[in-house]
Design an enzyme around this catalytic site. Structure first.
Site, PDB file in Angstrom:
ATOM      1  CB  ALA A  21      19.075  12.590  53.838  1.00  0.00           C
ATOM      2  N   GLY A  22      16.657  10.415  53.632  1.00  0.00           N
ATOM      3  CA  GLY A  22      16.319   9.031  53.921  1.00  0.00           C
ATOM      4  C   GLY A  22      14.843   8.724  54.014  1.00  0.00           C
ATOM      5  CE  LYS A  64      19.302  20.239  53.823  1.00  0.00           C
ATOM      6  NZ  LYS A  64      20.166  19.519  52.855  1.00  0.00           N
ATOM      7  N   GLY A 104      18.156  10.263  49.161  1.00  0.00           N
ATOM      8  CA  GLY A 104      17.486   9.595  48.055  1.00  0.00           C
ATOM      9  C   GLY A 104      17.322   8.101  48.206  1.00  0.00           C
ATOM     10  CG  ASN A 158      13.564  16.964  46.837  1.00  0.00           C
ATOM     11  OD1 ASN A 158      14.589  17.127  46.211  1.00  0.00           O
ATOM     12  ND2 ASN A 158      12.387  17.157  46.263  1.00  0.00           N
ATOM     13  CB  THR A 159      14.062  11.611  46.882  1.00  0.00           C
ATOM     14  OG1 THR A 159      15.261  12.373  46.731  1.00  0.00           O
ATOM     15  CG2 THR A 159      14.015  10.548  45.796  1.00  0.00           C
TER      16      THR A 159
END
Length: 267
Positions: A194-195, A107, A168, A216-217
């Site tokens: 992301a987001g 990635k 994040g 993830n976050t």
């Protein structure tokens, strides 16, 4: 086999010839320890987990290692180049990960700005060209830019990973139209990266017809990461089924759901 499994039994996320039943991908950062990472991964039903080479000891066998907790025969361990700010750094990091693990997937992240963590598209493109030539299966983190997405496909990237919002941020999907344009522009998988802030952010993304979503976050910072992982598992399934089912058209005016023919007192 549950009802949703029957409906999706022939539906796969396919990247570089490898098929995955789950369209949810998990990032391994920010969890309190490797044990929690393992538990979240199992609860999510995901089959791919990204690993930051610079932050997790997959290249140092003398230290506690994520691979001690996650079976690489069961999951695809996807090294990423998080923390790299130049093409050269990203290339070296990917090479180091492949040498240590034998994994030729990457990635690709090349960050352009420390505050926003937005990708540097020029450096990402430079790195991608080299890594593809070196035999890597490259999945680049990119802006939601259909023109650049097509360029990455043209040089041999196995998928593209446009952001929904900054890493994040938890802002959720900000520009659905660009993701639609990207999906129309490329034939490789489109995985939104992301987001995502919660499970409820996933169905609107999946309903656009994208091929997968990475988070993830939103998991690591949830009050209960395990419950959030389960919620995200089913949110991804719901979004995919809704896309395959096809939504009704949006209308300006109401349309009665019950027939009006034969209604008493109606002239």
């Amino acid at each position: 086999m549950q009802d949703w499994e029957k409906l999706l039994q022939d539906d796969y996320l396919e990247i570089a010839g490898r098929k995955f039943k789950s369209r949810l991908i998990i990032g391994s950062g920010k969890f309190k320890d490797f044990q929690q990472t393992k538990e979240v991964l199992e609860a999510s039903g995901a089959e791919i987990i990204t690993v930051a080479v610079r932050r997790v000891n997959i290249t140092d066998p003398t230290k506690e290692n994520l691979l001690d907790y996650i079976d690489p025969k069961k999951y695809l361990i996807l090294p990423n180049t998080a923390g790299c700010y130049t093409a050269e750094e990203a290339i070296k990091t990917a090479m180091m990960a492949r040498e240590a693990t034998g994994i030729n997937w990457v990635k690709l992240e090349v960050i352009g700005d420390q505050k926003t963590l937005l990708p540097d598209m020029e450096e990402t493109y430079k790195a991608a060209k080299v890594l593809v030539k070196e035999g890597f299966v490259v999945l680049p983190y990119i802006f939601d830019d259909p023109v650049f997405a097509k360029k990455f496909e043209d040089i041999g990237c196995a998928a593209v990973m446009p952001l929904a919002a900054p890493i994040g941020s938890g802002l959720g999907l900000q520009n659905p139209y660009n993701l639609i344009f990207i999906k129309e522009a490329v034939s490789v998988p489109v995985i939104v990266d992301a987001g995502i802030g919660s499970a409820t952010d996933i169905p609107p993304v999946m309903e656009l017809g994208v091929d997968g979503v990475l988070t993830n976050t939103a998991l690591a910072e949830a009050k209960d990461p395990i419950k959030m992982a389960v919620a995200m598992k089913y949110a991804t399934i719901a979004g995919r089924l809704a896309y395959l089912a096809g939504r009704m058209p949006k209308r300006t005016y109401a349309v009665p759901s019950s027939p009006t023919k034969g209604v008493p007192f109606k002239g």
